[in-house]
Scaffold this motif. Structure first.
Motif, PDB file in Angstrom:
ATOM      1  N   ILE A  47     -30.004 -34.357 -88.777  1.00  0.00           N
ATOM      2  CA  ILE A  47     -30.683 -33.150 -88.302  1.00  0.00           C
ATOM      3  C   ILE A  47     -29.798 -31.927 -88.503  1.00  0.00           C
ATOM      4  O   ILE A  47     -30.267 -30.845 -88.867  1.00  0.00           O
ATOM      5  N   ALA A  48     -28.486 -32.096 -88.302  1.00  0.00           N
ATOM      6  CA  ALA A  48     -27.554 -30.987 -88.506  1.00  0.00           C
ATOM      7  C   ALA A  48     -27.477 -30.575 -89.972  1.00  0.00           C
ATOM      8  O   ALA A  48     -27.100 -29.432 -90.281  1.00  0.00           O
ATOM      9  N   ARG A  49     -27.832 -31.486 -90.887  1.00  0.00           N
ATOM     10  CA  ARG A  49     -27.810 -31.170 -92.319  1.00  0.00           C
ATOM     11  C   ARG A  49     -29.158 -30.683 -92.824  1.00  0.00           C
ATOM     12  O   ARG A  49     -29.232 -29.988 -93.845  1.00  0.00           O
ATOM     13  N   GLU A  50     -30.228 -31.076 -92.136  1.00  0.00           N
ATOM     14  CA  GLU A  50     -31.571 -30.673 -92.550  1.00  0.00           C
ATOM     15  C   GLU A  50     -31.786 -29.181 -92.313  1.00  0.00           C
ATOM     16  O   GLU A  50     -31.088 -28.547 -91.513  1.00  0.00           O
ATOM     17  N   LYS A  51     -32.775 -28.640 -92.989  1.00  0.00           N
ATOM     18  CA  LYS A  51     -33.208 -27.287 -92.664  1.00  0.00           C
ATOM     19  C   LYS A  51     -33.663 -27.283 -91.208  1.00  0.00           C
ATOM     20  O   LYS A  51     -34.456 -28.128 -90.794  1.00  0.00           O
ATOM     21  N   PRO A  52     -33.149 -26.372 -90.381  1.00  0.00           N
ATOM     22  CA  PRO A  52     -33.493 -26.416 -88.952  1.00  0.00           C
ATOM     23  C   PRO A  52     -34.980 -26.179 -88.717  1.00  0.00           C
ATOM     24  O   PRO A  52     -35.646 -25.454 -89.455  1.00  0.00           O
ATOM     25  N   LYS A  53     -35.473 -26.826 -87.670  1.00  0.00           N
ATOM     26  CA  LYS A  53     -36.907 -26.786 -87.365  1.00  0.00           C
ATOM     27  C   LYS A  53     -37.060 -26.674 -85.848  1.00  0.00           C
ATOM     28  O   LYS A  53     -36.415 -27.399 -85.095  1.00  0.00           O
ATOM     29  N   TRP A  54     -37.925 -25.755 -85.394  1.00  0.00           N
ATOM     30  CA  TRP A  54     -38.145 -25.621 -83.949  1.00  0.00           C
ATOM     31  C   TRP A  54     -38.750 -26.893 -83.379  1.00  0.00           C
ATOM     32  O   TRP A  54     -39.691 -27.455 -83.931  1.00  0.00           O
ATOM     33  N   TYR A  55     -38.194 -27.300 -82.250  1.00  0.00           N
ATOM     34  CA  TYR A  55     -38.737 -28.408 -81.464  1.00  0.00           C
ATOM     35  C   TYR A  55     -38.991 -27.851 -80.074  1.00  0.00           C
ATOM     36  O   TYR A  55     -38.115 -27.207 -79.486  1.00  0.00           O
ATOM     37  N   MET A  56     -40.188 -28.111 -79.528  1.00  0.00           N
ATOM     38  CA  MET A  56     -40.508 -27.617 -78.193  1.00  0.00           C
ATOM     39  C   MET A  56     -41.002 -28.756 -77.309  1.00  0.00           C
ATOM     40  O   MET A  56     -41.834 -29.571 -77.699  1.00  0.00           O
ATOM     41  N   GLY A  57     -40.508 -28.763 -76.079  1.00  0.00           N
ATOM     42  CA  GLY A  57     -40.895 -29.727 -75.062  1.00  0.00           C
ATOM     43  C   GLY A  57     -39.969 -29.546 -73.876  1.00  0.00           C
ATOM     44  O   GLY A  57     -38.968 -28.837 -73.954  1.00  0.00           O
ATOM     45  N   PHE A  58     -40.311 -30.166 -72.752  1.00  0.00           N
ATOM     46  CA  PHE A  58     -39.446 -30.043 -71.581  1.00  0.00           C
ATOM     47  C   PHE A  58     -39.387 -31.377 -70.846  1.00  0.00           C
ATOM     48  O   PHE A  58     -39.876 -32.399 -71.313  1.00  0.00           O
ATOM     49  N   SER A  59     -38.730 -31.381 -69.689  1.00  0.00           N
ATOM     50  CA  SER A  59     -38.574 -32.573 -68.867  1.00  0.00           C
ATOM     51  C   SER A  59     -37.802 -33.641 -69.635  1.00  0.00           C
ATOM     52  O   SER A  59     -36.667 -33.407 -70.045  1.00  0.00           O
ATOM     53  N   ASP A  60     -38.403 -34.804 -69.895  1.00  0.00           N
ATOM     54  CA  ASP A  60     -37.729 -35.884 -70.599  1.00  0.00           C
ATOM     55  C   ASP A  60     -37.264 -35.452 -71.984  1.00  0.00           C
ATOM     56  O   ASP A  60     -36.348 -36.042 -72.562  1.00  0.00           O
ATOM     57  N   ASN A  61     -37.884 -34.412 -72.534  1.00  0.00           N
ATOM     58  CA  ASN A  61     -37.495 -33.893 -73.844  1.00  0.00           C
ATOM     59  C   ASN A  61     -36.139 -33.199 -73.832  1.00  0.00           C
ATOM     60  O   ASN A  61     -35.615 -32.836 -74.890  1.00  0.00           O
ATOM     61  N   THR A  62     -35.563 -33.051 -72.642  1.00  0.00           N
ATOM     62  CA  THR A  62     -34.170 -32.615 -72.552  1.00  0.00           C
ATOM     63  C   THR A  62     -33.291 -33.503 -73.427  1.00  0.00           C
ATOM     64  O   THR A  62     -32.281 -33.040 -73.983  1.00  0.00           O
ATOM     65  N   ASN A  63     -33.675 -34.764 -73.556  1.00  0.00           N
ATOM     66  CA  ASN A  63     -32.912 -35.694 -74.379  1.00  0.00           C
ATOM     67  C   ASN A  63     -32.845 -35.264 -75.840  1.00  0.00           C
ATOM     68  O   ASN A  63     -31.986 -35.765 -76.582  1.00  0.00           O
ATOM     69  N   PHE A  64     -33.723 -34.378 -76.261  1.00  0.00           N
ATOM     70  CA  PHE A  64     -33.592 -33.814 -77.608  1.00  0.00           C
ATOM     71  C   PHE A  64     -33.160 -32.349 -77.572  1.00  0.00           C
ATOM     72  O   PHE A  64     -32.248 -31.960 -78.300  1.00  0.00           O
ATOM     73  N   THR A  65     -33.805 -31.524 -76.754  1.00  0.00           N
ATOM     74  CA  THR A  65     -33.495 -30.090 -76.785  1.00  0.00           C
ATOM     75  C   THR A  65     -32.022 -29.830 -76.456  1.00  0.00           C
ATOM     76  O   THR A  65     -31.377 -28.974 -77.068  1.00  0.00           O
TER      77      THR A  65
END
Length: 351
Positions: free
Chosen positions: A103-121
């Motif tokens: 993901i750090a090498r890919e073209k960055p892409k917005w990800y949106m979510g909250f709560s359990d999605n803290t594990n990604f954001t």
């Protein structure tokens, strides 16, 4: 910090379910309506294979398959931004299958979510140095009519807004259920923000009407998830703090299932793990246990007793988290936060 391109008209939103999917009501109907509403606004959709599944434990599918879905959506050139279907319980089990190095090498892409999605954001920010949006999940876009916070989230996602503000009322009891899947937020409670100035290790409540201004690089999320990541191989917070120590770290925190004592324990753990080094301020959302007390302390002392020693502003009961509505917060961005006459504004700067 890497910032993705904003969603353009005609762009495609990818939907993934690394936590709960939209397999049951009220989320199923709300999600379908969200797809229709966003399509009418000019945005395409590409659904991941787990969006309508409930095969997993606390997530949509088995962890490996949830991780694969997210990795594929991030690498998919036909997907411009990603919105998570929902929160849940065990997205932490998906984390080992997310390829943060890629993901750090890919073209960055917005990800949106909250709560359990803290594990990604949170991990996207601290591991991959890529900004993400702590904001509403997909089914929220299906409510009729939209609360202004939903429009704010879309405006942030499309780059038409570089600032968000607090709202005048919040929802203590929701009316959305299986029979009313498109019900909007039931906002009945007036928003009353609390601010504490901290000097010499003491937190002093500020009078209503006093102004506060604080800036720094935003990072944070749901404490239920954050404290679970603490000390694991995915904990890169010290490195993140070191990278951005000159700017100050502006922590935003909220709680879902944690009670008063659990919140205090979480704050203690993060503090003693060194997470709050170089902190410039704290933005604390309304906890789901709002108004409760235990052992003589309330939701405020659960936080301020332990954070006062940093001698930075602590702003509480903000529109962040599980008691809707919520301001969309860009994790990883720099921000200037102003509290004036009881109203808060968060202005983002992308550097």
């Amino acid at each position: 910090m890497r910032y993705p391109e904003f969603l353009k008209k005609g762009g495609t939103i990818g939907y993934v379910a690394p936590s709960f999917g939209c397999a049951s009501e009220p989320y199923y109907s709300a999600f379908l309506n969200a797809l229709q509403k966003l399509e009418k606004l000019g945005y395409g959709a590409k659904l991941g294979p787990n969006c309508f599944l409930e095969k997993g434990i606390g997530i949509s599918n088995e962890p490996r398959l949830c991780g694969e879905e997210l990795n594929e959506a991030y690498a998919d050139e036909d997907v411009d931004v990603i919105i998570s279907c929902g929160g849940g319980e065990l997205m932490c089990e998906v984390v080992p299958y997310i390829d943060f190095a890629k993901i750090a090498r890919e073209k960055p892409k917005w990800y949106m979510g909250f709560s359990d999605n803290t594990n990604f954001t949170f991990l996207s920010t601290t591991i991959s140095d890529t900004a993400a949006i702590y904001g509403p999940c997909a089914s929220a876009f299906g409510m009729e009519p939209w609360h202004e916070s939903i429009q704010d989230a879309l405006d942030v996602l499309t780059g038409t807004a570089d600032a968000v503000h607090g709202y005048d009322k919040w929802e203590r009891e929701w009316k959305k259920d299986e029979e009313h899947p498109l019900e909007p937020y039931n906002v009945t409670e007036p928003v009353i923000l609390k601010a504490f100035s901290c000097e010499n290790g003491r937190a002093v409540p500020m009078e209503n009407g006093e102004s506060v201004q604080v800036s720094g690089r935003l990072v944070g999320g749901c404490m239920d998830c954050l404290v679970n990541l603490l000390g694991t191989r995915f904990d890169h917070v010290r490195e993140f703090n070191k990278r951005y120590e000159g700017e100050g770290i502006l922590w935003f925190l909220e709680a879902c299932d944690l009670n008063i004592m659990s919140i205090r324990r979480a704050i203690w753990a993060m503090k003693n793990a060194g997470w709050f080094e170089h902190v410039s301020g704290f933005l604390i959302g309304r906890p789901l246990c709002f108004g409760e007390e235990a052992f003589g302390i309330d939701q405020y002392r659960a936080v301020t007793d332990l954070l006062a020693e940093y001698n930075v502003p602590i702003l509480m009961d903000l529109d962040i988290g599980h008691l809707s509505p919520m301001m969309p917060i860009i994790s990883g961005s720099t921000a200037d936060v102003r509290l004036e006459k009881g109203e808060i504004t968060v202005k983002y700067t992308f550097r």
